[in-house]
Design a protein around this motif. Sequence first.
Motif, PDB file in Angstrom:
ATOM      1  N   GLY A  67       0.685  -1.098   0.211  1.00 40.89           N
ATOM      2  CA  GLY A  67       0.118   0.025   0.220  1.00 40.89           C
ATOM      3  C   GLY A  67       0.815   1.038   0.075  1.00 40.89           C
ATOM      4  O   GLY A  67       0.335   2.447   0.157  1.00 40.89           O
ATOM      5  N   GLY A  68       2.197   1.074  -0.248  1.00 36.18           N
ATOM      6  CA  GLY A  68       2.881   2.198  -0.202  1.00 36.18           C
ATOM      7  C   GLY A  68       2.881   3.366  -1.593  1.00 36.18           C
ATOM      8  O   GLY A  68       2.364   3.000  -2.335  1.00 36.18           O
ATOM      9  N   PRO A  69       3.645   4.320  -1.356  1.00 37.06           N
ATOM     10  CA  PRO A  69       4.545   4.958  -0.233  1.00 37.06           C
ATOM     11  C   PRO A  69       3.818   5.250   0.761  1.00 37.06           C
ATOM     12  O   PRO A  69       2.774   5.704   0.631  1.00 37.06           O
ATOM     13  CB  PRO A  69       5.468   5.776  -1.143  1.00 37.06           C
ATOM     14  CG  PRO A  69       4.537   6.313  -2.284  1.00 37.06           C
ATOM     15  CD  PRO A  69       3.660   5.293  -2.691  1.00 37.06           C
ATOM     16  N   THR A  70       4.615   5.485   1.740  1.00 35.21           N
ATOM     17  CA  THR A  70       3.967   6.320   2.976  1.00 35.21           C
ATOM     18  C   THR A  70       4.580   7.730   3.155  1.00 35.21           C
ATOM     19  O   THR A  70       6.030   7.815   3.159  1.00 35.21           O
ATOM     20  CB  THR A  70       4.496   5.305   4.128  1.00 35.21           C
ATOM     21  OG1 THR A  70       3.472   4.420   4.279  1.00 35.21           O
ATOM     22  CG2 THR A  70       3.821   6.510   5.664  1.00 35.21           C
ATOM     23  N   GLU A  71       3.823   8.803   3.212  1.00 35.18           N
ATOM     24  CA  GLU A  71       4.369  10.200   3.557  1.00 35.18           C
ATOM     25  C   GLU A  71       5.154  10.381   4.728  1.00 35.18           C
ATOM     26  O   GLU A  71       4.302   9.816   5.774  1.00 35.18           O
ATOM     27  CB  GLU A  71       3.342  11.350   3.039  1.00 35.18           C
ATOM     28  CG  GLU A  71       4.039  12.577   3.237  1.00 35.18           C
ATOM     29  CD  GLU A  71       4.252  13.188   1.882  1.00 35.18           C
ATOM     30  OE1 GLU A  71       4.814  14.226   1.908  1.00 35.18           O
ATOM     31  OE2 GLU A  71       3.995  12.531   1.019  1.00 35.18           O
ATOM     32  N   ILE A  72       6.245  10.820   4.956  1.00 35.51           N
ATOM     33  CA  ILE A  72       6.946  10.842   6.258  1.00 35.51           C
ATOM     34  C   ILE A  72       6.649  12.351   6.947  1.00 35.51           C
ATOM     35  O   ILE A  72       7.069  13.037   6.243  1.00 35.51           O
ATOM     36  CB  ILE A  72       8.482  10.462   6.220  1.00 35.51           C
ATOM     37  CG1 ILE A  72       8.778   9.037   5.737  1.00 35.51           C
ATOM     38  CG2 ILE A  72       9.118  10.761   7.434  1.00 35.51           C
ATOM     39  CD1 ILE A  72      10.232   8.804   5.229  1.00 35.51           C
ATOM     40  N   THR A  73       6.146  11.874   8.200  1.00 33.15           N
ATOM     41  CA  THR A  73       5.684  13.134   8.767  1.00 33.15           C
ATOM     42  C   THR A  73       5.993  12.785  10.372  1.00 33.15           C
ATOM     43  O   THR A  73       5.897  11.517  10.598  1.00 33.15           O
ATOM     44  CB  THR A  73       4.313  13.646   8.796  1.00 33.15           C
ATOM     45  OG1 THR A  73       3.507  12.581   9.136  1.00 33.15           O
ATOM     46  CG2 THR A  73       3.986  13.973   7.278  1.00 33.15           C
ATOM     47  N   ALA A  74       6.183  13.685  11.283  1.00 34.28           N
ATOM     48  CA  ALA A  74       6.328  13.564  12.651  1.00 34.28           C
ATOM     49  C   ALA A  74       6.176  14.573  13.452  1.00 34.28           C
ATOM     50  O   ALA A  74       6.530  15.824  12.952  1.00 34.28           O
ATOM     51  CB  ALA A  74       7.830  13.024  12.664  1.00 34.28           C
ATOM     52  N   THR A  75       5.703  14.622  14.644  1.00 35.33           N
ATOM     53  CA  THR A  75       5.559  15.470  15.723  1.00 35.33           C
ATOM     54  C   THR A  75       6.091  14.805  17.062  1.00 35.33           C
ATOM     55  O   THR A  75       5.813  13.609  17.170  1.00 35.33           O
ATOM     56  CB  THR A  75       4.211  16.135  15.835  1.00 35.33           C
ATOM     57  OG1 THR A  75       3.215  14.830  16.242  1.00 35.33           O
ATOM     58  CG2 THR A  75       3.639  16.901  14.688  1.00 35.33           C
ATOM     59  N   TYR A  76       6.449  15.692  18.003  1.00 38.79           N
ATOM     60  CA  TYR A  76       6.917  15.082  19.301  1.00 38.79           C
ATOM     61  C   TYR A  76       6.888  16.266  20.223  1.00 38.79           C
ATOM     62  O   TYR A  76       7.177  17.452  19.759  1.00 38.79           O
ATOM     63  CB  TYR A  76       8.172  14.751  19.250  1.00 38.79           C
ATOM     64  CG  TYR A  76       8.733  13.678  20.203  1.00 38.79           C
ATOM     65  CD1 TYR A  76       8.385  12.424  20.277  1.00 38.79           C
ATOM     66  CD2 TYR A  76       9.265  14.496  21.293  1.00 38.79           C
ATOM     67  CE1 TYR A  76       8.929  11.820  21.386  1.00 38.79           C
ATOM     68  CE2 TYR A  76      10.003  13.966  22.359  1.00 38.79           C
ATOM     69  CZ  TYR A  76       9.857  12.466  22.374  1.00 38.79           C
ATOM     70  OH  TYR A  76      10.122  11.562  23.365  1.00 38.79           O
ATOM     71  N   PRO A  77       6.632  16.005  21.653  1.00 40.43           N
ATOM     72  CA  PRO A  77       6.486  17.124  22.539  1.00 40.43           C
ATOM     73  C   PRO A  77       8.230  17.630  22.408  1.00 40.43           C
ATOM     74  O   PRO A  77       8.961  17.103  22.757  1.00 40.43           O
ATOM     75  CB  PRO A  77       6.184  16.422  23.801  1.00 40.43           C
ATOM     76  CG  PRO A  77       5.422  15.379  23.193  1.00 40.43           C
ATOM     77  CD  PRO A  77       5.849  14.786  22.022  1.00 40.43           C
ATOM     78  N   GLY A  78       8.112  19.060  22.633  1.00 40.20           N
ATOM     79  CA  GLY A  78       9.411  19.623  22.931  1.00 40.20           C
ATOM     80  C   GLY A  78       9.449  21.219  22.613  1.00 40.20           C
ATOM     81  O   GLY A  78       8.587  21.853  21.691  1.00 40.20           O
TER      82      GLY A  78
END
Length: 496
Positions: free
Chosen positions: A153-164
């Motif tokens: 089912g790819g590709p997968t868009e790369i995103t990210a969030t994180y507390p900081g």
Amino acid sequence: MHHNDLARTGQMLAETALTLANVNSARFGKLRFLPADGKVDGQPLFVTNLTIGAATHNVVYVVTEHNSIYAYDADSGAALWQISLNGTGETSSADVGCQDLTPEIGITSTPVIDRSRGPHGALYAVAMTTDAGGNVHHRLHAIDLATGAELLGGPTEITATYPGSGAEGSNGILTFTPALHTVRAALTLVNGTIYMGWTAHCMSGNYNGWLMAYSAATLKQTGVLPVTPNGSQGSIWMAGSGMASDGTSIYFIDGNGTFGTNLNPQGFPADGDLGDSFIKLSATPAPVVTDYFAMSDVVAQAAADNDFGSGGAMLLPDQTTSAGTVKHLAVGAGKDNKIYVVDRDNMGKFNPSANNIWQELSGVLAGGIWGSPAYFNNVVYYGGQTDALKALPVTNALLATTPSSQSPTRFPYPGATPAISANGASNGIVWAAENGPVAALHAYDAANLARELYNSNQAGARDQFGPGNKFITPMIANGKVFVGATNGVAVFGLLN
């Protein structure tokens, strides 16, 4: 995978064709050149006995900064298939003013292969693209080894969030900024999870270093971990080397960045900032830091751009001390010309007064490390910048402080990441690529590096393959040596 195994030793111990007797300019040389449409910064990868259509092939896979993947028959050089990972209306990303990656950025990191996925096995790769509106994308792809088709089912868009509150933060949340980043370190696959490390272009801009984890089965993100969540930088690049693993933990070294010297009762930075450190993670879908080592002068080293993470990590096989204690060790080196040997069961953490590690070697390397070591027959091989390739035997769980042998060649920037071919414990050969206007592949007797068996300039133009490419690791398989170049892959083997 990059450097052959998860310990990142660079060993190929099933090589029966190449020997100390026949690797010489009379009997060994360049067989062919596999053309490509861009720089080959990722190490070529190899698969044996793959059925494509009605035929069985040994296949070498080549990725380029133009976002192409090629499958070539490793024995004949015949092209089997080629695909582009650019999306509709997209191109590889333009040069961002970083001399390390120019004139374009596409697939930079070495992919990883899992033969158990999909109908024929899968090659996982991360591609960087720019769309018509100037927006930058990074996507994780799973590619069918036999057909080049997208899987899972790819590709997968790369995103990210994180507390900081770090460099990419706003209102207490870090948000991954695609235009700032590149995946430089080779992809690592452990226990069904793909681990990737992110750096910035020439380590510039207002960025954080990120580690991300994705499921190899679904291509869905399973974990995110900035290495400087409340600071800045912390590049995970290791000159393109892969993170190492013993199956239960992941080991990598990040370069530069904020290190939090205010430690909690467990000895970890209270703010979570682990710039310029040798880091141990749980090999789980959502990895967490379980131990680390930072130099006593880590803040000064980072401020001076004296990155620890300019080189990659390597795990040693179990070693036994003179007292009979079994040690689990890892080695790493960076720009400060020192080699650090850490105990993986107690890495040493941070102490401003001393480096509480297993062993620290000064004066062995004449230049910094922009690559990774190799290991064979209880010897560690390092190739520093403007330094000879050096052999450091391991005795009673300690590296020798004086090389047992060294190459007659001094390797210009960035030095060399050696690889090993051998038939078990015999016919050990150390291979190293030399950068420069006229690149060279070198082969040395692993038992005595002063004995050069071959280099690709010995036969004049016959074996030459053009200018060098940085951070290239030779790959050896089935009697052949594959070397990435600026516009393809040179293939070496026995002549006639």
